[in-house]
Design a protein around this motif. Structure first.
Motif, PDB file in Angstrom:
ATOM      1  N   VAL A 263      86.525-102.338 -88.480  1.00  0.00           N
ATOM      2  CA  VAL A 263      86.916-102.673 -89.848  1.00  0.00           C
ATOM      3  C   VAL A 263      88.300-103.317 -89.874  1.00  0.00           C
ATOM      4  O   VAL A 263      88.521-104.334 -90.544  1.00  0.00           O
ATOM      5  N   ALA A 264      89.236-102.729 -89.137  1.00  0.00           N
ATOM      6  CA  ALA A 264      90.614-103.226 -89.155  1.00  0.00           C
ATOM      7  C   ALA A 264      90.764-104.576 -88.464  1.00  0.00           C
ATOM      8  O   ALA A 264      91.464-105.464 -88.954  1.00  0.00           O
ATOM      9  N   ASP A 265      90.097-104.736 -87.322  1.00  0.00           N
ATOM     10  CA  ASP A 265      90.265-105.953 -86.515  1.00  0.00           C
ATOM     11  C   ASP A 265      89.227-107.030 -86.816  1.00  0.00           C
ATOM     12  O   ASP A 265      89.338-108.150 -86.307  1.00  0.00           O
ATOM     13  N   GLN A 266      88.213-106.678 -87.616  1.00  0.00           N
ATOM     14  CA  GLN A 266      87.094-107.602 -87.882  1.00  0.00           C
ATOM     15  C   GLN A 266      86.510-108.118 -86.566  1.00  0.00           C
ATOM     16  O   GLN A 266      86.249-109.309 -86.390  1.00  0.00           O
ATOM     17  N   SER A 267      86.305-107.175 -85.646  1.00  0.00           N
ATOM     18  CA  SER A 267      85.769-107.495 -84.331  1.00  0.00           C
ATOM     19  C   SER A 267      84.487-106.708 -84.102  1.00  0.00           C
ATOM     20  O   SER A 267      84.183-105.780 -84.847  1.00  0.00           O
ATOM     21  N   THR A 268      83.742-107.075 -83.096  1.00  0.00           N
ATOM     22  CA  THR A 268      82.556-106.311 -82.744  1.00  0.00           C
ATOM     23  C   THR A 268      82.911-105.307 -81.654  1.00  0.00           C
ATOM     24  O   THR A 268      83.907-105.475 -80.951  1.00  0.00           O
ATOM     25  N   TYR A 269      82.093-104.289 -81.531  1.00  0.00           N
ATOM     26  CA  TYR A 269      82.339-103.259 -80.522  1.00  0.00           C
ATOM     27  C   TYR A 269      81.016-102.785 -79.946  1.00  0.00           C
ATOM     28  O   TYR A 269      80.072-102.501 -80.695  1.00  0.00           O
ATOM     29  N   ARG A 270      80.954-102.716 -78.629  1.00  0.00           N
ATOM     30  CA  ARG A 270      79.778-102.169 -77.951  1.00  0.00           C
ATOM     31  C   ARG A 270      80.160-100.838 -77.328  1.00  0.00           C
ATOM     32  O   ARG A 270      81.170-100.747 -76.628  1.00  0.00           O
ATOM     33  N   GLY A 271      79.356 -99.826 -77.583  1.00  0.00           N
ATOM     34  CA  GLY A 271      79.663 -98.508 -77.039  1.00  0.00           C
ATOM     35  C   GLY A 271      78.410 -97.747 -76.666  1.00  0.00           C
ATOM     36  O   GLY A 271      77.285 -98.228 -76.839  1.00  0.00           O
ATOM     37  N   LYS A 272      78.612 -96.526 -76.169  1.00  0.00           N
ATOM     38  CA  LYS A 272      77.499 -95.661 -75.794  1.00  0.00           C
ATOM     39  C   LYS A 272      77.799 -94.245 -76.253  1.00  0.00           C
ATOM     40  O   LYS A 272      78.966 -93.866 -76.413  1.00  0.00           O
ATOM     41  N   PHE A 273      76.762 -93.494 -76.489  1.00  0.00           N
ATOM     42  CA  PHE A 273      76.950 -92.076 -76.783  1.00  0.00           C
ATOM     43  C   PHE A 273      75.759 -91.292 -76.261  1.00  0.00           C
ATOM     44  O   PHE A 273      74.680 -91.848 -76.014  1.00  0.00           O
ATOM     45  N   VAL A 274      75.984 -89.995 -76.071  1.00  0.00           N
ATOM     46  CA  VAL A 274      74.926 -89.090 -75.625  1.00  0.00           C
ATOM     47  C   VAL A 274      74.712 -88.057 -76.719  1.00  0.00           C
ATOM     48  O   VAL A 274      75.665 -87.394 -77.153  1.00  0.00           O
TER      49      VAL A 274
END
Length: 448
Positions: A215-226
């Motif tokens: 939201v702050a950077d107006q960027s995309t983010y790829r992540g993982k969770f378990v």
């Protein structure tokens, strides 16, 4: 001069003014001149032809009320509306272009003819009616395409096997597709308005932190969770967060697409495990051993510590393997691995290099007597009988020991030193250990 002829004659000047305005629209900033002008030029020429045509009062009145009756062909206004919708223009931007086109024509016509009366006034009135009709046709097509796009998008979301959801700036769900509801094992209306914290998801803290960054950077983010959801589906997931921007290019929401990668992750881990662990004993193989040795040496160097490497070879194993067969030999090797693991600490590394060769990395080896005690424990453990059913098997071990940094300073040299010490021990007889620095000093004395 009639207005129709004037438009044709002055079309370049009219379009230049119109283009200057269009360039101020956000979605038109990166468009080329041809993309901007093509529709406008054709619409103006279409309007000029309309002004030249004969129309009765009824048809003129209808123009200001909406699109013209369909004759099977798209008007340039309709083409414009469809193109602008697919190009991402907002309704306001699309209408603004028509307003600018109207203003440009009126401005040039008024400068050329300050006095408006008679035929000139009638032409101007008919021009306004034609523009109104073009606006109606363009917006109708815009809306039709938008509705179709919405239906198609909705169908895609509904059919997507991947969970897709939209969150507001506070991280609350404002839309979830069917796959999301099925994964969460909850009705959509129960999810809407809640956050990942509210729903008790174990990954909520990391997810919200990454969401805030998007939201702050107006960027995309790829992540993982378990996480194991109530539906019982999956366990490991990857996700993509992307900002949704409004007309002022401010972030108004975030869309998230997640995917169950449990099977893929397990398969990748299995491949990695098979590449780094001995399939027979479950111990690290040569590849992982070398990597661990490099890491432990770096760690010892940073902390000014020492470590010891034990290199061992089984005495009498070849005879067992040859007489009883490889299956029996494999069982002995597996038992040897278990006994070795029982002789060292959890943070030490036991590895099988191949055949009947094993290594042990002992970290924090400050006292020589402590290393000697561990080596003797291993010798005693492997000297105890092994049993295959009721058959008693007796083997032993020869152990060579080298130290970092006392003996050598590199992984390869440390392994080579321990290997040489092992051969010295083997020549001395069964159940022997030999330190590299000991025979090195002896060799030096002999040479002298």
């Amino acid at each position: 001069m009639r207005l129709a002829a004037f438009i044709r004659a002055e079309i370049e000047s009219i379009l230049r003014d119109w283009e200057a305005f269009s360039k101020t629209l956000y979605h038109a900033k990166n468009m080329g001149k041809k993309e901007l002008r093509d529709h406008a030029r054709e619409m103006l020429l279409e309007i000029a032809d309309d002004l030249d045509s004969q129309q009765d009062k009824t048809r003129q009145a209808a123009k200001s009320k909406g699109p013209a009756p369909k004759d099977g062909e798209e008007t340039w206004a309709e083409v414009h509306g469809e193109d602008r919708q697919t190009s991402g223009f907002t309704v306001i931007e699309t209408v603004s272009e028509f307003r600018a086109l109207r203003a440009s024509v009126v401005s040039h016509w008024s400068k050329a003819h300050p006095s408006m009366a008679g035929q000139r006034l009638e032409d101007l009135t008919r021009f306004h009616e034609a523009i109104d009709q073009a606006v109606a046709e363009s917006l109708e097509k815009y809306a039709t395409v938008k509705e179709m796009e919405t239906r198609l998008f909705g169908a895609i979301l509904l059919a997507s096997p991947d969970p897709i959801y939209v969150l507001d700036l506070e991280g609350r769900f404002i839309y979830v597709n069917k796959a999301t509801a099925d994964l969460f094992a909850m009705e959509p209306e129960t999810i809407i308005g809640k956050s990942t914290f509210d729903l008790g998801f174990s990954f909520a803290s990391d997810f919200q932190r990454n969401l805030d960054k998007v939201v702050a950077d107006q960027s995309t983010y790829r992540g993982k969770f378990v996480h194991r959801f109530a539906s019982g589906s999956g366990e490991r997931f990857e996700y993509l967060l992307a900002p949704v921007l409004d007309e002022q290019q401010d972030t108004e929401a975030t869309v998230c697409i997640s995917r169950d990668i449990t099977e893929q992750a397990i398969a990748e881990e299995k491949v990695w495990h098979n590449a780094h662990y001995d399939l027979l004993t479950g111990l690290p193989n040569r590849r992982l051993f070398v990597d661990r040795l490099e890491q432990e040496i770096k760690h010892a160097k940073r902390r000014s510590q020492t470590l010891a490497l034990l290199f061992m070879d089984l005495d009498g194993f070849k005879d067992v393997n040859d007489s009883l067969g490889h299956e029996a030999g494999d069982r002995i090797l597996a038992d040897v691995a278990e006994r070795l693991m029982d002789c060292v600490r959890a943070n030490d590394t036991v590895a099988r290099l191949g055949g009947d060769e094993f290594t042990v990395i002992l970290t924090g080896a400050n006292q020589r007597k402590d290393i000697e005690r561990v080596a003797q424990t291993i010798i005693d453990a492997l000297a105890m009988p092994f049993y295959l059913g009721e058959q008693r098997i007796q083997i032993s071990a020869s152990i060579g020991i080298s130290f970092y940094p006392g003996d050598v300073a590199t992984p390869d040299a440390l392994l080579e030193a321990a290997d040489q010490a092992m051969y010295k021990a083997k020549k001395a007889g069964s159940n022997q250990m030999f330190f590299y620095d000991t025979f090195e000093k002896l060799d030096t004395l002999i040479e002298q």
